[in-house]
Design a protein around this motif. Sequence first.
Motif, PDB file in Angstrom:
ATOM      1  N   LEU A 170      70.970 -32.616  26.370  1.00 53.02           N
ATOM      2  CA  LEU A 170      71.606 -32.605  25.044  1.00 53.02           C
ATOM      3  C   LEU A 170      71.897 -34.030  24.570  1.00 53.02           C
ATOM      4  O   LEU A 170      73.022 -34.502  24.616  1.00 53.02           O
ATOM      5  N   HIS A 171      70.854 -34.702  24.125  1.00 51.68           N
ATOM      6  CA  HIS A 171      70.995 -36.057  23.589  1.00 51.68           C
ATOM      7  C   HIS A 171      71.694 -35.999  22.230  1.00 51.68           C
ATOM      8  O   HIS A 171      72.424 -36.901  21.849  1.00 51.68           O
ATOM      9  N   TYR A 172      71.435 -34.921  21.529  1.00 48.72           N
ATOM     10  CA  TYR A 172      72.057 -34.719  20.217  1.00 48.72           C
ATOM     11  C   TYR A 172      72.834 -33.414  20.265  1.00 48.72           C
ATOM     12  O   TYR A 172      72.254 -32.361  20.537  1.00 48.72           O
TER      13      TYR A 172
ATOM     14  N   PHE B 259      74.903 -43.000  22.337  1.00 45.31           N
ATOM     15  CA  PHE B 259      74.804 -41.868  21.415  1.00 45.31           C
ATOM     16  C   PHE B 259      74.952 -40.535  22.143  1.00 45.31           C
ATOM     17  O   PHE B 259      75.560 -39.602  21.645  1.00 45.31           O
ATOM     18  N   HIS B 260      74.391 -40.472  23.359  1.00 44.70           N
ATOM     19  CA  HIS B 260      74.327 -39.221  24.126  1.00 44.70           C
ATOM     20  C   HIS B 260      75.752 -38.703  24.415  1.00 44.70           C
ATOM     21  O   HIS B 260      76.536 -39.394  25.061  1.00 44.70           O
ATOM     22  N   PRO B 261      76.098 -37.490  23.961  1.00 49.56           N
ATOM     23  CA  PRO B 261      77.487 -37.014  24.059  1.00 49.56           C
ATOM     24  C   PRO B 261      78.014 -36.928  25.499  1.00 49.56           C
ATOM     25  O   PRO B 261      77.317 -36.444  26.394  1.00 49.56           O
TER      26      PRO B 261
ATOM     27  N   ARG C   2      65.479 -44.970  24.397  1.00 45.58           N
ATOM     28  CA  ARG C   2      66.167 -45.967  25.236  1.00 45.58           C
ATOM     29  C   ARG C   2      67.408 -45.390  25.914  1.00 45.58           C
ATOM     30  O   ARG C   2      68.169 -46.109  26.548  1.00 45.58           O
ATOM     31  N   CYS C   3      67.633 -44.079  25.805  1.00 47.54           N
ATOM     32  CA  CYS C   3      68.893 -43.502  26.287  1.00 47.54           C
ATOM     33  C   CYS C   3      68.912 -43.350  27.814  1.00 47.54           C
ATOM     34  O   CYS C   3      68.071 -42.655  28.385  1.00 47.54           O
ATOM     35  N   PRO C   4      69.902 -43.953  28.483  1.00 46.46           N
ATOM     36  CA  PRO C   4      69.968 -43.841  29.950  1.00 46.46           C
ATOM     37  C   PRO C   4      70.486 -42.486  30.446  1.00 46.46           C
ATOM     38  O   PRO C   4      70.442 -42.218  31.647  1.00 46.46           O
ATOM     39  N   PHE C   5      70.997 -41.630  29.524  1.00 40.94           N
ATOM     40  CA  PHE C   5      71.574 -40.349  29.951  1.00 40.94           C
ATOM     41  C   PHE C   5      70.600 -39.180  29.773  1.00 40.94           C
ATOM     42  O   PHE C   5      70.959 -38.027  30.017  1.00 40.94           O
ATOM     43  N   CYS C   6      69.387 -39.454  29.296  1.00 38.14           N
ATOM     44  CA  CYS C   6      68.419 -38.381  29.093  1.00 38.14           C
ATOM     45  C   CYS C   6      67.702 -38.059  30.417  1.00 38.14           C
ATOM     46  O   CYS C   6      67.718 -38.864  31.348  1.00 38.14           O
ATOM     47  N   PRO C   7      67.109 -36.851  30.527  1.00 40.99           N
ATOM     48  CA  PRO C   7      66.640 -36.332  31.818  1.00 40.99           C
ATOM     49  C   PRO C   7      65.734 -37.257  32.624  1.00 40.99           C
ATOM     50  O   PRO C   7      65.914 -37.383  33.830  1.00 40.99           O
TER      51      PRO C   7
HETATM   52 ZN   LIG Z   1      70.139 -39.206  25.707  1.00 44.13          ZN
END
Ligand SMILES: [Zn+2]
Length: 333
Positions: free
Chosen positions: A116-118, A168-170, A64-69
Amino acid sequence: MLELERTILTAEMLAPDTGELISTRIEVRVDPLTGHTSRIVPSRGLMPPNEFDLEAFARENQPRCPFCPDRIERLTPRLPSAIEPAGRIARGEALLFPNLHAYSSHSCVSVYSPRLHYLPLGQFTERLMADNLAAQVGYAKAVMAAEPDARWASINANHMLPSGSSLFHPHLQGVVDCRPTTLQRLLAQVPAAHFVAYLDAERRSGERFLVREGLVEWLVSFAPIAPAELRAFVVGVSSPAELDDELIAELANGLTRALNAYAELGYESFNLAMYGAPPGTAGYPLNLRIACRSNLRPFYRSDSTFLERLHWEGAVDLAPEDVADRLRDRFRA
Ligand SMILES: [Zn+2]
């Protein structure tokens, strides 16, 4: 010569089992720049090291991360063309865009990298940090050029949920505003000679001083607001908008050392604030604070209590001098 001010308080009570007299020593310290006070209490395990499986948690929330590629282009807003015609600012892998949940007239978010999600603190590199800082500096410059009244810039981070991060995404967060935050205002009011005297006193004592690298000096806070708090001072520059590539690299070097050292101490969440004053403010050294936050785990204890939130008073059980002893090697390596 600047005197670092401290008062020792003693709490006395009778032990619940034996009735013996117990004495506890509490040290109240005064921050030499703003006058904030802080309580150093005996070590009682208030900041346990991380045991939470952050990697598994990262996998769980990534879809669900909006900052991932595959989502960042689609789900993040774009900058107005007066600030950046391309809509986003890219430096290396870092990507900067407006904060959808703005806190100011100019509020931005920049990820270290969409991939870099983690990013555990032990895996921060100077390259990632320098590129992300460079994106933030580019933003501060662009906003100030487009809107000359917006003179107060800061570069900040909430890293991991306990620090206040909702994603969560730094990432880093930048604010450029026509008025300062409370601490920007208090720091900008400090006479230039006070900064010089504070750094002199810390350099001379050596108890909390970590390193001087180029124009950047690092030390552990005498009167911390938060656990394992470090401060850095950049002499000759008063705003993030004035940082050149060399200073960005020096700051990135120190920040990476700090984060890698936090990882060694078992911490995975932190806050960062780089407090800009208006560009060209004579005698004001651009300065930052970075500190650990509690680790993520169910029913964890927040390190931010009525003291920090409502009295503006730090209370930590990690003595600054012990923190300095544990971090010093990292800064000299
Ligand atoms: Zn992410």
